[in-house]
Enzyme design. Structure first.
Site, PDB file in Angstrom:
ATOM      1  N   CYS A   1       6.040  -0.227   7.540  1.00  0.00           N
ATOM      2  CA  CYS A   1       5.720   0.983   6.781  1.00  0.00           C
ATOM      3  C   CYS A   1       6.939   1.379   5.956  1.00  0.00           C
ATOM      4  O   CYS A   1       8.060   1.363   6.473  1.00  0.00           O
ATOM      5  CB  CYS A   1       5.345   2.111   7.740  1.00  0.00           C
ATOM      6  SG  CYS A   1       4.880   3.638   6.896  1.00  0.00           S
ATOM      7  N   LEU A   2       6.708   1.740   4.701  1.00  0.00           N
ATOM      8  CA  LEU A   2       7.824   2.147   3.843  1.00  0.00           C
ATOM      9  C   LEU A   2       8.472   3.435   4.350  1.00  0.00           C
ATOM     10  O   LEU A   2       9.613   3.722   3.992  1.00  0.00           O
ATOM     11  CB  LEU A   2       7.338   2.326   2.391  1.00  0.00           C
ATOM     12  CG  LEU A   2       6.900   1.025   1.697  1.00  0.00           C
ATOM     13  CD1 LEU A   2       6.201   1.334   0.379  1.00  0.00           C
ATOM     14  CD2 LEU A   2       8.092   0.095   1.472  1.00  0.00           C
TER      15      LEU A   2
ATOM     16  N   GLY B   1       0.849  -1.192   0.000  1.00  0.00           N
ATOM     17  CA  GLY B   1       0.000   0.000   0.000  1.00  0.00           C
ATOM     18  C   GLY B   1       0.875   1.229   0.000  1.00  0.00           C
ATOM     19  O   GLY B   1       2.077   1.144   0.276  1.00  0.00           O
TER      20      GLY B   1
ATOM     21  N   HIS C   1      -4.196   1.565   7.671  1.00  0.00           N
ATOM     22  CA  HIS C   1      -2.842   2.126   7.746  1.00  0.00           C
ATOM     23  C   HIS C   1      -2.685   3.286   6.753  1.00  0.00           C
ATOM     24  O   HIS C   1      -2.163   4.344   7.108  1.00  0.00           O
ATOM     25  CB  HIS C   1      -1.850   0.986   7.467  1.00  0.00           C
ATOM     26  CG  HIS C   1      -0.417   1.369   7.359  1.00  0.00           C
ATOM     27  ND1 HIS C   1       0.536   0.973   8.280  1.00  0.00           N
ATOM     28  CD2 HIS C   1       0.251   2.107   6.437  1.00  0.00           C
ATOM     29  CE1 HIS C   1       1.715   1.464   7.914  1.00  0.00           C
ATOM     30  NE2 HIS C   1       1.576   2.150   6.795  1.00  0.00           N
ATOM     31  N   GLU C   2      -3.173   3.081   5.521  1.00  0.00           N
ATOM     32  CA  GLU C   2      -3.057   4.148   4.495  1.00  0.00           C
ATOM     33  C   GLU C   2      -3.918   5.352   4.859  1.00  0.00           C
ATOM     34  O   GLU C   2      -3.505   6.503   4.670  1.00  0.00           O
ATOM     35  CB  GLU C   2      -3.459   3.625   3.109  1.00  0.00           C
ATOM     36  CG  GLU C   2      -2.685   2.423   2.586  1.00  0.00           C
ATOM     37  CD  GLU C   2      -1.196   2.496   2.792  1.00  0.00           C
ATOM     38  OE1 GLU C   2      -0.645   3.613   2.875  1.00  0.00           O
ATOM     39  OE2 GLU C   2      -0.571   1.429   2.901  1.00  0.00           O
TER      40      GLU C   2
ATOM     41  N   GLN D   1       2.983  10.028   1.725  1.00  0.00           N
ATOM     42  CA  GLN D   1       4.342   9.492   1.795  1.00  0.00           C
ATOM     43  C   GLN D   1       5.237   9.986   0.665  1.00  0.00           C
ATOM     44  O   GLN D   1       6.457   9.892   0.763  1.00  0.00           O
ATOM     45  CB  GLN D   1       4.298   7.949   1.779  1.00  0.00           C
ATOM     46  CG  GLN D   1       3.706   7.376   3.061  1.00  0.00           C
ATOM     47  CD  GLN D   1       3.554   5.881   2.966  1.00  0.00           C
ATOM     48  OE1 GLN D   1       2.609   5.385   2.349  1.00  0.00           O
ATOM     49  NE2 GLN D   1       4.482   5.135   3.542  1.00  0.00           N
TER      50      GLN D   1
ATOM     51  N   HIS E   1      -2.206   7.569   7.262  1.00  0.00           N
ATOM     52  CA  HIS E   1      -1.230   8.473   6.618  1.00  0.00           C
ATOM     53  C   HIS E   1      -1.911   9.768   6.163  1.00  0.00           C
ATOM     54  O   HIS E   1      -1.343  10.853   6.298  1.00  0.00           O
ATOM     55  CB  HIS E   1      -0.582   7.805   5.405  1.00  0.00           C
ATOM     56  CG  HIS E   1       0.566   6.883   5.720  1.00  0.00           C
ATOM     57  ND1 HIS E   1       1.700   7.286   6.386  1.00  0.00           N
ATOM     58  CD2 HIS E   1       0.756   5.564   5.432  1.00  0.00           C
ATOM     59  CE1 HIS E   1       2.549   6.257   6.491  1.00  0.00           C
ATOM     60  NE2 HIS E   1       1.987   5.200   5.923  1.00  0.00           N
TER      61      HIS E   1
HETATM   62  O1  GNR Z   1       4.233  -2.500   2.608  1.00  0.00           O
HETATM   63  C1  GNR Z   1       3.588  -2.355   3.650  1.00  0.00           C
HETATM   64  N1  GNR Z   1       3.286  -3.446   4.407  1.00  0.00           N
HETATM   65  C2  GNR Z   1       2.403  -3.414   5.474  1.00  0.00           C
HETATM   66  C3  GNR Z   1       2.372  -4.515   6.324  1.00  0.00           C
HETATM   67  C4  GNR Z   1       1.484  -4.556   7.385  1.00  0.00           C
HETATM   68  C5  GNR Z   1       0.621  -3.512   7.591  1.00  0.00           C
HETATM   69  C6  GNR Z   1       0.644  -2.399   6.771  1.00  0.00           C
HETATM   70  C7  GNR Z   1       1.526  -2.351   5.711  1.00  0.00           C
HETATM   71  S1  GNR Z   1       1.524  -0.965   4.659  1.00  0.00           S
HETATM   72  C8  GNR Z   1       3.185  -0.995   4.067  1.00  0.00           C
HETATM   73  C9  GNR Z   1       3.392   0.048   2.989  1.00  0.00           C
HETATM   74  C10 GNR Z   1       3.182   1.417   3.561  1.00  0.00           C
HETATM   75  O2  GNR Z   1       3.978   1.984   4.274  1.00  0.00           O
HETATM   76  N2  GNR Z   1       2.049   2.000   3.300  1.00  0.00           N
HETATM   77  O3  GNR Z   1       1.770   3.210   3.833  1.00  0.00           O
HETATM   78 NI    NI Z   2       2.913   3.300   5.682  1.00  0.00          NI
END
Ligand code: GNR
Ligand code: NI
Length: 179
Positions: A91-92, A46, A133-134, A51, A137
């Site tokens: 999270c990236l 995601g 999660h997204e 980001q 952000h």
């Molecule tokens: O790549 C991602 N893996 C992930 C694993 C568990 C819960 C959420 C994520 S999102 C993350 C990519 C990211 O930072 N998206 O904002």
């Molecule tokens: Ni993230």
């Protein structure tokens, strides 16, 4: 499509609240495509516009095993959620950091697609977690915000140390330092 640079914690720009998309025009479609390229190029499941330092309500998700099921969510809203559980997240914007966060395991989401048309979808498991999660952000929230200040401090130190080591090894490798 372009692979964009991803902001890393604790960059204050990650705290910006994204503005709603008023009309899905060519710029927004381009943004969605660049988010997908950046997500796939970084092996993420995601990515939120926040980001890549674009503060508009656009996220992309693909939790399929073959990475061939892109989902674009514009102005996403969670209209129902159930069954909260602790799950490990990454999270990236926090490379190499993982922690358990409580999330709904099932959500119903209302959003607009890449063509601007509204739709609703049900998501469960990893897809549900990723969408939450997204959407965090877009509010300027990161999963580390659910942890204690002590854990956050440890994470900030670990990331700072790793960045320091990355820059030292690039200096060693760069021909400029050999003069
Ligand atoms: O790549 C991602 N893996 C992930 C694993 C568990 C819960 C959420 C994520 S999102 C993350 C990519 C990211 O930072 N998206 O904002
Ligand atoms: Ni993230």
């Amino acid at each position: 499509m372009t692979k964009l640079a991803i902001l890393e914690y604790p960059d204050p720009r990650l705290r910006t609240k994204a503005a709603p998309v008023a009309a899905v025009d060519a710029t927004v479609r381009r943004l969605a495509d660049d988010l997908l390229e950046t997500m796939y190029g970084s092996r993420g499941i995601g990515l939120a516009a926040t980001q890549v330092d674009v503060h508009r309500r656009v996220v992309v998700v693909d939790v399929s095993p073959e990475h061939d099921r892109p989902v674009v969510l514009i102005n996403p809203q969670i209209i129902a959620s159930e069954s909260h559980k602790l799950c490990e997240e990454g999270c990236l914007s926090l490379p190499g950091i993982y922690a358990n966060v409580e999330r709904a395991q099932k959500v119903r989401v209302r959003a607009q697609g890449r063509d601007g048309s509204p739709f609703e979808m049900d998501a469960e498991g990893l897809a549900a977690i990723c969408i939450q999660h997204e959407m965090d952000h877009l509010e300027g929230r990161l999963f580390v915000d659910y942890l204690s200040e002590l854990k956050r401090q440890l994470i900030r130190r670990r990331l700072a140390k790793e960045r320091r080591q990355r820059s030292v090894s690039s200096e060693v490798r760069s021909p400029a330092s050999a003069t």
